[in-house]
Design a protein around this motif. Structure first.
Motif, short mmCIF file in Angstrom:
data_model
loop_
_atom_site.label_atom_id
_atom_site.label_comp_id
_atom_site.label_asym_id
_atom_site.label_seq_id
_atom_site.Cartn_x
_atom_site.Cartn_y
_atom_site.Cartn_z
N ARG A 189 0.82 -1.21 0.00
CA ARG A 189 0.00 0.00 0.00
C ARG A 189 0.85 1.26 0.00
N VAL A 190 2.17 1.09 -0.11
CA VAL A 190 3.11 2.21 -0.04
C VAL A 190 3.68 2.49 -1.42
N ASP A 191 3.79 3.77 -1.76
CA ASP A 191 4.40 4.17 -3.03
C ASP A 191 5.88 4.50 -2.85
N VAL A 192 6.20 5.28 -1.80
CA VAL A 192 7.57 5.73 -1.56
C VAL A 192 8.00 5.26 -0.17
N LEU A 193 9.04 4.47 -0.13
CA LEU A 193 9.57 3.95 1.14
C LEU A 193 10.88 4.66 1.45
N LYS A 194 10.96 5.21 2.66
CA LYS A 194 12.23 5.74 3.16
C LYS A 194 12.66 4.85 4.30
N ALA A 195 13.88 4.30 4.25
CA ALA A 195 14.30 3.34 5.26
C ALA A 195 15.81 3.35 5.42
N THR A 196 16.27 2.71 6.47
CA THR A 196 17.69 2.43 6.68
C THR A 196 17.92 0.94 6.45
N PRO A 197 19.17 0.51 6.27
CA PRO A 197 19.43 -0.93 6.18
C PRO A 197 18.92 -1.68 7.42
N GLU A 198 19.03 -1.05 8.59
CA GLU A 198 18.56 -1.69 9.83
C GLU A 198 17.05 -1.85 9.82
N ASP A 199 16.32 -0.84 9.31
CA ASP A 199 14.87 -0.96 9.19
C ASP A 199 14.51 -2.16 8.32
N LEU A 200 15.18 -2.28 7.18
CA LEU A 200 14.86 -3.36 6.25
C LEU A 200 15.19 -4.72 6.84
N ALA A 201 16.29 -4.79 7.60
CA ALA A 201 16.64 -6.06 8.24
C ALA A 201 15.58 -6.47 9.25
N GLU A 202 15.11 -5.51 10.07
CA GLU A 202 14.06 -5.81 11.04
C GLU A 202 12.77 -6.25 10.36
N ALA A 203 12.54 -5.73 9.15
CA ALA A 203 11.33 -6.08 8.40
C ALA A 203 11.52 -7.31 7.51
N ASP A 204 12.69 -7.96 7.62
CA ASP A 204 13.00 -9.13 6.80
C ASP A 204 12.96 -8.80 5.31
N VAL A 205 13.42 -7.60 4.97
CA VAL A 205 13.55 -7.18 3.58
C VAL A 205 15.04 -7.07 3.29
N GLY A 206 15.62 -8.04 2.62
CA GLY A 206 17.05 -8.04 2.41
C GLY A 206 17.79 -8.29 3.71
N ASP A 207 19.07 -7.98 3.71
CA ASP A 207 19.94 -8.14 4.86
C ASP A 207 20.75 -6.87 5.04
N SER A 208 20.92 -6.42 6.28
CA SER A 208 21.61 -5.15 6.51
C SER A 208 23.03 -5.15 5.98
N GLY A 209 23.59 -6.33 5.71
CA GLY A 209 24.94 -6.41 5.15
C GLY A 209 24.97 -6.36 3.64
N ASN A 210 23.81 -6.38 2.99
CA ASN A 210 23.76 -6.32 1.54
C ASN A 210 24.20 -4.95 1.04
N GLU A 211 24.64 -4.90 -0.21
CA GLU A 211 24.96 -3.63 -0.85
C GLU A 211 23.68 -2.80 -1.00
N PRO A 212 23.80 -1.46 -0.94
CA PRO A 212 22.61 -0.60 -1.07
C PRO A 212 21.78 -0.90 -2.32
N ALA A 213 22.43 -1.15 -3.45
CA ALA A 213 21.69 -1.42 -4.68
C ALA A 213 20.80 -2.65 -4.53
N ALA A 214 21.29 -3.66 -3.83
CA ALA A 214 20.49 -4.87 -3.62
C ALA A 214 19.34 -4.60 -2.65
N LEU A 215 19.60 -3.77 -1.66
CA LEU A 215 18.56 -3.47 -0.67
C LEU A 215 17.40 -2.69 -1.28
N VAL A 216 17.71 -1.68 -2.09
CA VAL A 216 16.61 -0.90 -2.67
C VAL A 216 15.81 -1.75 -3.66
N ARG A 217 16.47 -2.66 -4.36
CA ARG A 217 15.75 -3.56 -5.26
C ARG A 217 14.84 -4.49 -4.46
#
Length: 326
Positions: A189-217
């Motif tokens: 339901r979200v169009d624009v997501l603003k996040a940190t690598p830590e946010d994404l890791a807590e949400a099980d979206v990628g891994d905080s150790g991944n490269e930024p390009a992989a995380l945004v994808r």
């Protein structure tokens, strides 16, 4: 004043900032400052000449009085600023390490912002705004959780661009999996997501150790057409898919500053990004502007109190080298 183009929703609270680095058990003196991520974003937008509506709820107590007064002093309309006669205002005690990075201890059990209820923002308001921005802290408690999810769904129905900052605060969640599940349900339901690598890791979206390009994808694969990833001293990265008005992939190295206090820097970035994107700027300029807003904020104490106006941001960008270009 014309009706705002942006509506921000979420908590407003009091941050207590320590007089020295270290754990809270070693701090004797604190300075009181207005805070709360969505409140910082709303005030940041107002300071950047993009004043939003702001839906929040504070207690009918002295801290609530201070916060309501502060929001008004920054030019925010009070249409959606609720006062709760039966609940206190949330407090957060901040601790800093030697690099000015911070951690939070919340006093938020049954406080006013946890009692936001669905439906306060009416259809008439949603018909007049183009953007709705939400934060993740209100997802930690009912009925504010239902209110947040309901607003996201109704905003999409009215054709608004929905932006979201998960703002992961593990100390507010007894079950980490519940946080990840809720974020997973909300992201479509979200169009624009603003996040940190830590946010994404807590949400099980990628891994905080991944490269930024992989995380945004990975983030865009979960629903948003645009992901803005903040990387602290390393700047920010962004990806916008073909479904986005500002298609592309870019990054920005950030600015060379010595931070005094990083409290609210991510919120300042969000305010800068929303101000830029809602004004039609492209993704590259958005990252540069938002990083400058955030970096300027770290040169003074506090979150709301350190937010710069457009003139200050312009002067900062002229005078401050990019990271690595000193």
């Amino acid at each position: 004043m014309a009706d705002p183009e942006i509506l921000v929703a979420g908590e407003t609270l009091i941050d207590f900032l320590p007089d020295r680095p270290g754990g809270l058990d070693a701090v004797e003196t604190f300075t009181r400052r207005p805070g709360g991520a969505p409140a910082n974003v709303a005030v940041g937008l107002a300071t950047l000449e993009a004043t939003p509506w702001f839906w929040t709820r504070v207690g009918s107590d002295p801290f609530g009085d201070l916060l309501a007064r502060t929001l008004g002093e920054h030019g925010l309309p009070d249409r959606f600023v609720e006062r709760d006669p039966e609940a206190k205002t949330t407090l957060a005690f901040v601790s800093h390490d030697e690099d000015a990075d911070r951690a939070f201890t919340f006093y938020r059990d049954g406080t006013a912002d946890t009692r936001m209820e669905p439906g306060l923002v009416d259809d008439e308001a949603l018909e007049t705004v183009s953007w709705v921005h939400l934060g993740g802290v209100t997802l930690a408690s009912e009925p504010a959780r239902e209110a947040t999810i309901d607003l996201a769904a109704r905003a999409r129905e009215h054709g608004c661009t929905v932006s979201f900052d998960p703002n992961a605060r593990p100390e507010l969640w007894s079950d980490r999996e519940e946080f990840a599940t809720l974020i997973g349900e909300l992201l479509p339901r979200v169009d624009v997501l603003k996040a940190t690598p830590e946010d994404l890791a807590e949400a099980d979206v990628g891994d905080s150790g991944n490269e930024p390009a992989a995380l945004v994808r990975a983030a865009c694969d979960r629903g948003p057409h645009t992901t803005l990833l903040t990387l602290g001293r390393e700047g920010a990265a962004a990806l916008a898919t073909e479904d986005s008005p500002w298609t592309g992939e870019t990054s920005h190295p950030g600015y060379a500053v010595e931070p005094v206090d990083t409290t609210g820097a991510g919120d300042a970035f969000t305010a800068g990004a929303l101000a830029a994107l809602s004004a039609g700027e492209d993704l590259e300029e958005t990252l540069g502007f938002a990083n400058a807003v955030a970096a300027t904020t770290t040169t003074a104490e506090g979150a709301m109190t350190a937010l710069p106006d457009r003139d200050a941001v312009a002067r900062f960008r002229e005078a401050t080298p990019l990271a690595g270009d000193e």
